[in-house]
Each structure stands twice: as structure tokens, then as C-alpha cells.
Design a protein around this motif. Structure first.
Motif, PDB file in Angstrom:
ATOM      1  N   UNK A 278       0.818  -1.213   0.000  1.00  0.00           N
ATOM      2  CA  UNK A 278       0.000   0.000   0.000  1.00  0.00           C
ATOM      3  C   UNK A 278       0.845   1.253   0.000  1.00  0.00           C
ATOM      4  N   UNK A 279       1.921   1.233   0.790  1.00  0.00           N
ATOM      5  CA  UNK A 279       2.816   2.397   0.813  1.00  0.00           C
ATOM      6  C   UNK A 279       3.520   2.597  -0.521  1.00  0.00           C
ATOM      7  N   UNK A 280       3.943   1.496  -1.148  1.00  0.00           N
ATOM      8  CA  UNK A 280       4.597   1.611  -2.454  1.00  0.00           C
ATOM      9  C   UNK A 280       3.636   2.199  -3.480  1.00  0.00           C
ATOM     10  N   UNK A 281       2.395   1.716  -3.467  1.00  0.00           N
ATOM     11  CA  UNK A 281       1.407   2.239  -4.416  1.00  0.00           C
ATOM     12  C   UNK A 281       1.094   3.698  -4.188  1.00  0.00           C
ATOM     13  N   UNK A 282       0.952   4.089  -2.910  1.00  0.00           N
ATOM     14  CA  UNK A 282       0.620   5.485  -2.632  1.00  0.00           C
ATOM     15  C   UNK A 282       1.775   6.412  -2.988  1.00  0.00           C
ATOM     16  N   UNK A 283       2.988   5.992  -2.690  1.00  0.00           N
ATOM     17  CA  UNK A 283       4.135   6.845  -3.010  1.00  0.00           C
ATOM     18  C   UNK A 283       4.370   6.920  -4.520  1.00  0.00           C
TER      19      UNK A 283
END
Length: 103
Positions: A57-62
Motif C-alpha cells: 500500500x505504501x509503495x502504491x501510494x508513493x
């Protein structure tokens, strides 16, 4: 300080006296070890999958944030994001292989 020393000694004495009470036969120990293996494997894989989900999720948001800030670099950001997601997912699959190997 003196009370802490007495507490440590009394805890040590209780732990040493409890050792014979914890002794079990070999048959009982095998079932206990196998049940603890299953519990540990479930908790370990749950942690691995949950934390990998947070990481993805963090990779996608960033990546979305980076593409929004610099639309010209969206293609390279997307490529890097896909590689990062594949590496995170491979770690989860590796954890699953370890769980099946131990059980």
C-alpha cells in the motif's frame, strides 16, 4: 536496590523449583511441539502477509504521489513500482514456502 535484589533472587528460586514440574514424557512433548509449530507458523505467516500488505500500500501510494508531482517521469515510476511490488510479493511467497517446509 535491596528490594530489587531480593525480588531477583526469589524469582530465580521459583524458576529453578518449577523445572521438575515442567518435565514431560516424550509422547506428550511431540504433540506439544507440533501444536506450537502450527501456531507459530500461522502467526509468522500472518505477520509476513499483513506487513507486506502495508508495504504494498505504501509503495502504491508513493508511486501515485510521485507520478502526480512529476507526470513526465510516470513511466519510470510505474516500472520501479512494479519491480518493488514483485519483490515484496516474492518475500511473502518465500515466507509461505518456509511455513510449508517447517510443517
Amino acid at each position: 536496590m535491596n528490594k530489587l535484589k531480593y525480588f531477583a533472587y526469589s524469582t530465580l528460586a521459583l524458576a529453578l523449583m518449577a523445572l521438575p514440574a515442567m518435565a514431560q514424557g516424550a509422547a506428550d512433548n511431540d504433540s506439544t511441539v507440533s501444536s506450537y509449530k502450527a501456531i507459530a507458523a500461522g502467526i509468522g505467516f500472518g505477520l509476513a502477509a499483513g506487513l507486506a500488505g502495508i508495504g504494498q500500500g505504501l509503495v502504491g501510494s508513493k508511486a501515485a504521489e510521485g507520478a502526480a508531482r512529476n507526470p513526465g517521469a510516470a513511466g519510470s515510476v510505474q516500472t520501479i513500482m512494479i519491480i518493488a511490488l514483485a519483490l515484496i510479493e516474492s518475500l511473502v511467497l518465500f515466507a509461505l514456502v518456509i511455513v510449508f517446509a517447517k510443517l
